[in-house]
Design a protein around this motif. Structure first.
Motif, mmCIF file in Angstrom:
data_model
loop_
_atom_site.group_PDB
_atom_site.id
_atom_site.type_symbol
_atom_site.label_atom_id
_atom_site.label_comp_id
_atom_site.label_asym_id
_atom_site.label_seq_id
_atom_site.Cartn_x
_atom_site.Cartn_y
_atom_site.Cartn_z
ATOM 1 N N GLN A 28 -0.562 -2.135 -4.705
ATOM 2 C CA GLN A 28 0.122 -2.809 -5.808
ATOM 3 C C GLN A 28 0.394 -4.244 -5.407
ATOM 4 O O GLN A 28 1.005 -4.496 -4.364
ATOM 5 C CB GLN A 28 1.434 -2.091 -6.112
ATOM 6 C CG GLN A 28 2.293 -2.782 -7.158
ATOM 7 C CD GLN A 28 1.801 -2.541 -8.572
ATOM 8 O OE1 GLN A 28 1.574 -1.412 -8.976
ATOM 9 N NE2 GLN A 28 1.609 -3.615 -9.324
ATOM 10 N N ALA A 29 -0.061 -5.181 -6.226
ATOM 11 C CA ALA A 29 0.156 -6.587 -5.929
ATOM 12 C C ALA A 29 1.076 -7.224 -6.960
ATOM 13 O O ALA A 29 1.083 -6.839 -8.125
ATOM 14 C CB ALA A 29 -1.175 -7.338 -5.891
ATOM 15 N N SER A 30 1.848 -8.203 -6.520
ATOM 16 C CA SER A 30 2.718 -8.951 -7.415
ATOM 17 C C SER A 30 2.753 -10.397 -6.962
ATOM 18 O O SER A 30 2.418 -10.712 -5.812
ATOM 19 C CB SER A 30 4.127 -8.352 -7.440
ATOM 20 O OG SER A 30 4.694 -8.374 -6.141
ATOM 21 N N GLY A 31 3.156 -11.267 -7.871
ATOM 22 C CA GLY A 31 3.249 -12.681 -7.524
ATOM 23 C C GLY A 31 1.932 -13.425 -7.561
ATOM 24 O O GLY A 31 1.844 -14.566 -7.096
ATOM 25 N N LEU A 32 0.905 -12.788 -8.115
ATOM 26 C CA LEU A 32 -0.387 -13.432 -8.245
ATOM 27 C C LEU A 32 -1.080 -12.931 -9.508
ATOM 28 O O LEU A 32 -0.696 -11.890 -10.057
ATOM 29 C CB LEU A 32 -1.260 -13.177 -7.008
ATOM 30 C CG LEU A 32 -1.449 -11.746 -6.508
ATOM 31 C CD1 LEU A 32 -2.421 -10.967 -7.361
ATOM 32 C CD2 LEU A 32 -1.933 -11.763 -5.067
ATOM 33 N N GLU A 80 0.840 -1.197 0.000
ATOM 34 C CA GLU A 80 0.000 0.000 0.000
ATOM 35 C C GLU A 80 0.874 1.247 0.000
ATOM 36 O O GLU A 80 1.998 1.225 0.506
ATOM 37 C CB GLU A 80 -0.905 0.054 1.235
ATOM 38 C CG GLU A 80 -1.804 -1.128 1.452
ATOM 39 C CD GLU A 80 -1.207 -2.152 2.384
ATOM 40 O OE1 GLU A 80 -1.972 -2.936 2.974
ATOM 41 O OE2 GLU A 80 0.037 -2.162 2.524
ATOM 42 N N SER A 81 0.322 2.312 -0.513
ATOM 43 C CA SER A 81 0.998 3.605 -0.476
ATOM 44 C C SER A 81 -0.052 4.697 -0.539
ATOM 45 O O SER A 81 -1.222 4.431 -0.841
ATOM 46 C CB SER A 81 1.986 3.738 -1.629
ATOM 47 O OG SER A 81 1.315 3.666 -2.873
ATOM 48 N N GLY A 82 0.381 5.913 -0.254
ATOM 49 C CA GLY A 82 -0.511 7.055 -0.402
ATOM 50 C C GLY A 82 -1.057 7.624 0.888
ATOM 51 O O GLY A 82 -1.771 8.635 0.865
ATOM 52 N N ALA A 96 -6.090 -5.954 0.977
ATOM 53 C CA ALA A 96 -6.057 -7.407 1.089
ATOM 54 C C ALA A 96 -6.685 -8.038 -0.139
ATOM 55 O O ALA A 96 -7.533 -7.424 -0.790
ATOM 56 C CB ALA A 96 -6.787 -7.852 2.346
ATOM 57 N N ALA A 97 -6.272 -9.271 -0.424
ATOM 58 C CA ALA A 97 -6.765 -9.977 -1.601
ATOM 59 C C ALA A 97 -7.286 -11.355 -1.219
ATOM 60 O O ALA A 97 -6.713 -12.024 -0.353
ATOM 61 C CB ALA A 97 -5.644 -10.110 -2.633
ATOM 62 N N ASN A 145 -6.755 -3.863 -13.428
ATOM 63 C CA ASN A 145 -6.147 -5.199 -13.474
ATOM 64 C C ASN A 145 -4.886 -5.228 -14.350
ATOM 65 O O ASN A 145 -3.978 -6.013 -14.098
ATOM 66 C CB ASN A 145 -7.160 -6.226 -13.964
ATOM 67 C CG ASN A 145 -8.204 -6.540 -12.907
ATOM 68 O OD1 ASN A 145 -8.063 -6.179 -11.739
ATOM 69 N ND2 ASN A 145 -9.271 -7.210 -13.313
ATOM 70 N N ALA A 146 -4.839 -4.374 -15.337
ATOM 71 C CA ALA A 146 -3.652 -4.320 -16.196
ATOM 72 C C ALA A 146 -2.415 -3.875 -15.420
ATOM 73 O O ALA A 146 -1.287 -4.211 -15.790
ATOM 74 C CB ALA A 146 -3.899 -3.398 -17.373
ATOM 75 N N LYS A 147 -2.643 -3.131 -14.356
ATOM 76 C CA LYS A 147 -1.540 -2.649 -13.525
ATOM 77 C C LYS A 147 -1.434 -3.410 -12.214
ATOM 78 O O LYS A 147 -0.635 -3.038 -11.345
ATOM 79 C CB LYS A 147 -1.708 -1.155 -13.237
ATOM 80 C CG LYS A 147 -1.632 -0.283 -14.484
ATOM 81 C CD LYS A 147 -1.776 1.189 -14.128
ATOM 82 C CE LYS A 147 -1.655 2.063 -15.365
ATOM 83 N NZ LYS A 147 -1.817 3.506 -15.051
ATOM 84 N N SER A 148 -2.270 -4.437 -12.049
ATOM 85 C CA SER A 148 -2.294 -5.210 -10.794
ATOM 86 C C SER A 148 -2.421 -4.278 -9.592
ATOM 87 O O SER A 148 -1.736 -4.455 -8.571
ATOM 88 C CB SER A 148 -1.030 -6.071 -10.668
ATOM 89 O OG SER A 148 -0.970 -7.039 -11.698
ATOM 90 N N SER A 149 -3.301 -3.319 -9.733
ATOM 91 C CA SER A 149 -3.423 -2.290 -8.701
ATOM 92 C C SER A 149 -4.873 -2.027 -8.346
ATOM 93 O O SER A 149 -5.776 -2.195 -9.169
ATOM 94 C CB SER A 149 -2.787 -0.986 -9.184
ATOM 95 O OG SER A 149 -1.401 -1.126 -9.353
ATOM 96 N N ALA A 150 -5.052 -1.610 -7.113
ATOM 97 C CA ALA A 150 -6.353 -1.163 -6.631
ATOM 98 C C ALA A 150 -6.155 0.169 -5.926
ATOM 99 O O ALA A 150 -5.037 0.507 -5.512
ATOM 100 C CB ALA A 150 -6.960 -2.192 -5.687
#
Length: 124
Positions: free
Chosen positions: A23-27, A6-8, A97-98, A74-79
């Motif tokens: 920002q999520a990675s590895g999934l 998370e950031s911001g 959380a995911a 979803n293209a940026k794996s971000s929420a």
């Protein structure tokens, strides 16, 4: 290895705005519902907002309805969590959380992957 970051967060005056990012990675991001939760000092973690896999449905806790907006790319794996008209009672650590279960649950125990949190402080 799954990572959620998370950031911001930050310090803002009452009535102000902040935009949190996750920002999520590895999934495979589009397979996961995303939830935002918050935890104030000495209190339990509480649901804030959630969004389904492709962003078709969103859910909000009553106290943030009309002020907060959850979205995802979803293209940026971000929420994201856009927070407007902030109040001192919104002060908390905010977590992203995911979960890849059936629903975008409001119960934090249903989420499998968590970020480290970002502090939001709203001064009066």
């Amino acid at each position: 290895q799954v990572q959620v970051v998370e950031s911001g967060g930050g310090l803002v005056q009452a009535g102000g705005s902040l935009r949190l990012s996750c920002q999520a990675s590895g999934l495979t991001f589009s397979r996961f519902h995303i939830g935002w939760f918050r935890q104030a000092p000495g209190k339990e973690r509480k649901f804030v907002a959630a969004i389904t896999r492709f962003g078709l449905t969103t859910y909000y806790e009553d106290s943030v309805k009309g002020r907060f907006t959850i979205s995802r790319d979803n293209a940026k794996s971000s929420a994201y969590l856009q927070m407007n008209s902030l109040k001192p009672e919104d002060t908390a650590v905010y977590y992203c959380a995911a979960n890849d279960r059936l629903q975008a649950y409001t119960d934090y125990v249903k989420y499998d992957y968590w970020g480290q949190g970002t502090q939001v402080t709203v001064s009066s």
